[in-house]
Write a protein that holds these residues in place. Structure first.
Motif, mmCIF file in Angstrom:
data_model
loop_
_atom_site.group_PDB
_atom_site.id
_atom_site.type_symbol
_atom_site.label_atom_id
_atom_site.label_comp_id
_atom_site.label_asym_id
_atom_site.label_seq_id
_atom_site.Cartn_x
_atom_site.Cartn_y
_atom_site.Cartn_z
ATOM 1 N N CYS A 67 9.071 76.458 92.737
ATOM 2 C CA CYS A 67 9.447 77.514 91.794
ATOM 3 C C CYS A 67 10.947 77.820 91.834
ATOM 4 O O CYS A 67 11.593 77.860 90.800
ATOM 5 N N CYS A 72 11.852 79.234 88.314
ATOM 6 C CA CYS A 72 12.271 80.564 88.751
ATOM 7 C C CYS A 72 13.786 80.707 88.843
ATOM 8 O O CYS A 72 14.285 81.624 89.486
ATOM 9 N N PHE A 76 13.637 85.079 85.052
ATOM 10 C CA PHE A 76 12.608 85.624 85.926
ATOM 11 C C PHE A 76 12.542 84.800 87.206
ATOM 12 O O PHE A 76 12.048 83.680 87.213
ATOM 13 N N ASN A 78 10.905 85.585 89.906
ATOM 14 C CA ASN A 78 9.713 85.867 90.715
ATOM 15 C C ASN A 78 8.407 85.490 89.998
ATOM 16 O O ASN A 78 7.414 86.183 90.121
ATOM 17 N N ILE A 79 8.408 84.382 89.296
ATOM 18 C CA ILE A 79 7.183 83.947 88.619
ATOM 19 C C ILE A 79 6.108 83.682 89.669
ATOM 20 O O ILE A 79 6.347 83.011 90.663
ATOM 21 N N GLN A 80 4.936 84.242 89.432
ATOM 22 C CA GLN A 80 3.817 84.094 90.360
ATOM 23 C C GLN A 80 2.655 83.373 89.683
ATOM 24 O O GLN A 80 2.304 83.678 88.552
ATOM 25 N N ALA A 104 5.420 87.435 85.733
ATOM 26 C CA ALA A 104 6.707 87.690 86.379
ATOM 27 C C ALA A 104 7.170 89.085 85.989
ATOM 28 O O ALA A 104 6.528 89.767 85.178
#
Length: 167
Positions: A67, A72, A76, A78-80, A104
Protein backbone atom coordinates in the motif's frame (compact mmCIF):
# COMPACT_ATOMS: atom_id res chain seq x y z
CA UNK A 1 -34.12 -41.20 -42.90
CA UNK A 2 -34.76 -37.94 -40.92
CA UNK A 3 -35.52 -34.83 -42.89
CA UNK A 4 -32.80 -32.11 -43.12
CA UNK A 5 -35.02 -29.60 -41.28
CA UNK A 6 -35.45 -32.04 -38.39
CA UNK A 7 -31.66 -32.60 -38.26
CA UNK A 8 -31.04 -28.83 -38.21
CA UNK A 9 -33.58 -28.34 -35.44
CA UNK A 10 -32.05 -31.18 -33.40
CA UNK A 11 -28.55 -29.75 -33.94
CA UNK A 12 -29.78 -26.32 -32.81
CA UNK A 13 -31.30 -27.74 -29.64
CA UNK A 14 -28.14 -29.71 -28.84
CA UNK A 15 -26.06 -26.59 -29.48
CA UNK A 16 -28.23 -24.53 -27.14
CA UNK A 17 -28.02 -27.17 -24.43
CA UNK A 18 -24.23 -27.40 -24.74
CA UNK A 19 -23.82 -23.63 -24.63
CA UNK A 20 -26.01 -23.48 -21.51
CA UNK A 21 -23.87 -26.10 -19.80
CA UNK A 22 -20.55 -24.58 -20.90
CA UNK A 23 -21.37 -20.89 -20.60
CA UNK A 24 -20.41 -18.83 -17.55
CA UNK A 25 -22.91 -18.68 -14.72
CA UNK A 26 -23.54 -14.96 -15.04
CA UNK A 27 -24.83 -15.29 -18.61
CA UNK A 28 -26.63 -18.62 -18.20
CA UNK A 29 -30.32 -18.00 -18.87
CA UNK A 30 -31.24 -21.21 -17.04
CA UNK A 31 -30.06 -19.89 -13.68
CA UNK A 32 -32.85 -18.29 -11.73
CA UNK A 33 -32.36 -15.13 -9.70
CA UNK A 34 -31.65 -16.01 -6.10
CA UNK A 35 -29.42 -18.94 -6.94
CA UNK A 36 -26.22 -17.20 -5.79
CA UNK A 37 -24.84 -17.20 -2.26
CA UNK A 38 -21.84 -15.68 -0.53
CA UNK A 39 -18.89 -18.03 -0.85
CA UNK A 40 -18.78 -19.07 2.82
CA UNK A 41 -22.38 -20.34 2.50
CA UNK A 42 -21.37 -22.42 -0.53
CA UNK A 43 -18.24 -24.17 0.73
CA UNK A 44 -18.94 -27.69 1.99
CA UNK A 45 -15.68 -28.89 3.56
CA UNK A 46 -13.63 -27.57 6.44
CA UNK A 47 -10.56 -27.57 4.18
CA UNK A 48 -12.24 -25.39 1.57
CA UNK A 49 -13.54 -23.00 4.23
CA UNK A 50 -10.06 -22.75 5.79
CA UNK A 51 -8.59 -22.08 2.33
CA UNK A 52 -11.10 -19.24 1.86
CA UNK A 53 -10.26 -17.69 5.23
CA UNK A 54 -6.53 -18.01 4.53
CA UNK A 55 -6.96 -16.40 1.11
CA UNK A 56 -8.73 -13.41 2.65
CA UNK A 57 -6.06 -13.11 5.35
CA UNK A 58 -3.21 -13.29 2.82
CA UNK A 59 -4.86 -10.74 0.52
CA UNK A 60 -5.13 -8.28 3.39
CA UNK A 61 -1.47 -8.92 4.31
CA UNK A 62 -0.36 -8.51 0.68
CA UNK A 63 -2.26 -5.23 0.35
CA UNK A 64 -0.77 -3.85 3.58
CA UNK A 65 2.72 -4.74 2.33
CA UNK A 66 2.39 -2.80 -0.95
CA UNK A 67 0.00 0.00 0.00
CA UNK A 68 2.62 2.56 1.03
CA UNK A 69 4.54 2.21 -2.23
CA UNK A 70 1.51 2.16 -4.52
CA UNK A 71 -2.07 3.11 -3.79
CA UNK A 72 -1.42 4.93 -0.50
CA UNK A 73 0.97 7.53 -1.93
CA UNK A 74 -1.73 9.90 -3.18
CA UNK A 75 -4.43 11.88 -1.41
CA UNK A 76 -5.27 9.03 0.93
CA UNK A 77 -2.30 7.53 2.76
CA UNK A 78 -4.38 5.23 4.95
CA UNK A 79 -6.38 3.06 2.55
CA UNK A 80 -7.58 -0.01 4.42
CA UNK A 81 -8.65 -3.34 3.02
CA UNK A 82 -12.09 -4.13 4.41
CA UNK A 83 -13.27 -7.42 2.91
CA UNK A 84 -12.93 -9.68 -0.10
CA UNK A 85 -16.21 -11.37 -1.05
CA UNK A 86 -17.47 -13.58 -3.88
CA UNK A 87 -20.90 -14.66 -5.04
CA UNK A 88 -21.13 -18.31 -6.05
CA UNK A 89 -23.86 -20.17 -7.89
CA UNK A 90 -24.99 -22.66 -5.29
CA UNK A 91 -25.35 -25.59 -7.70
CA UNK A 92 -22.49 -25.17 -10.21
CA UNK A 93 -19.90 -23.43 -8.01
CA UNK A 94 -19.32 -20.84 -10.73
CA UNK A 95 -18.49 -17.38 -9.47
CA UNK A 96 -20.93 -14.59 -10.29
CA UNK A 97 -18.42 -11.95 -9.24
CA UNK A 98 -15.82 -11.16 -6.60
CA UNK A 99 -15.17 -7.74 -5.13
CA UNK A 100 -12.76 -6.25 -2.64
CA UNK A 101 -13.89 -3.29 -0.56
CA UNK A 102 -11.61 -0.52 0.71
CA UNK A 103 -12.00 2.68 2.68
CA UNK A 104 -9.78 5.62 3.62
CA UNK A 105 -9.96 9.00 5.25
CA UNK A 106 -8.32 12.39 5.09
CA UNK A 107 -8.96 14.50 8.17
CA UNK A 108 -8.44 18.23 8.59
CA UNK A 109 -8.66 20.55 11.58
CA UNK A 110 -10.26 24.01 11.30
CA UNK A 111 -7.80 26.41 12.98
CA UNK A 112 -10.40 28.80 14.35
CA UNK A 113 -12.97 26.35 15.72
CA UNK A 114 -10.95 23.20 16.25
CA UNK A 115 -13.64 21.31 14.38
CA UNK A 116 -12.45 18.17 12.61
CA UNK A 117 -13.80 17.23 9.21
CA UNK A 118 -13.02 14.25 7.05
CA UNK A 119 -13.27 12.98 3.53
CA UNK A 120 -14.07 9.26 3.67
CA UNK A 121 -14.01 7.61 0.25
CA UNK A 122 -14.77 3.94 -0.25
CA UNK A 123 -14.07 1.68 -3.21
CA UNK A 124 -15.53 -1.61 -4.37
CA UNK A 125 -13.00 -3.20 -6.72
CA UNK A 126 -14.28 -6.01 -8.94
CA UNK A 127 -11.89 -8.89 -9.58
CA UNK A 128 -10.99 -9.41 -13.26
CA UNK A 129 -12.18 -13.01 -13.39
CA UNK A 130 -12.69 -15.00 -16.57
CA UNK A 131 -16.40 -15.91 -16.96
CA UNK A 132 -17.06 -19.44 -15.78
CA UNK A 133 -14.39 -19.41 -13.07
CA UNK A 134 -15.31 -21.72 -10.21
CA UNK A 135 -14.64 -21.02 -6.57
CA UNK A 136 -12.57 -24.20 -6.40
CA UNK A 137 -10.44 -22.95 -9.32
CA UNK A 138 -9.99 -19.57 -7.65
CA UNK A 139 -8.95 -21.11 -4.34
CA UNK A 140 -6.47 -23.41 -6.11
CA UNK A 141 -4.96 -20.58 -8.16
CA UNK A 142 -4.56 -18.20 -5.22
CA UNK A 143 -3.01 -20.54 -2.66
CA UNK A 144 0.19 -19.44 -0.99
CA UNK A 145 1.72 -16.32 0.46
CA UNK A 146 1.25 -13.97 -2.53
CA UNK A 147 -2.31 -14.37 -3.87
CA UNK A 148 -2.43 -10.69 -4.81
CA UNK A 149 0.14 -11.34 -7.54
CA UNK A 150 -0.91 -14.86 -8.63
CA UNK A 151 -2.46 -15.35 -12.08
CA UNK A 152 -6.21 -15.77 -11.94
CA UNK A 153 -7.66 -19.00 -13.41
CA UNK A 154 -7.62 -18.98 -17.21
CA UNK A 155 -5.93 -15.58 -17.33
CA UNK A 156 -2.62 -13.77 -17.04
CA UNK A 157 -4.30 -11.03 -14.97
CA UNK A 158 -4.02 -10.80 -11.19
CA UNK A 159 -6.05 -9.27 -8.40
CA UNK A 160 -3.37 -6.55 -8.25
CA UNK A 161 -4.24 -5.68 -11.88
CA UNK A 162 -7.86 -5.28 -10.80
CA UNK A 163 -6.81 -2.92 -8.01
CA UNK A 164 -4.76 -0.80 -10.43
CA UNK A 165 -7.90 -0.40 -12.52
CA UNK A 166 -9.96 0.53 -9.44
CA UNK A 167 -7.87 2.44 -6.92
Amino acid sequence: MPRPSLLRATASIVGLLLSAVLSPARSDPGLRPGSYVEVSAYLQSDDAYEAWLMLRHQLSRNFDAICGDTFCEGDFSNIQSLRYVCSVHRVSGRIGSCAWSFAASEESVARRSGRISAQTPAWLCLSPLVPGTTIEGLLDALQGDEPLHAALPGSSRTLFDGLVDCL
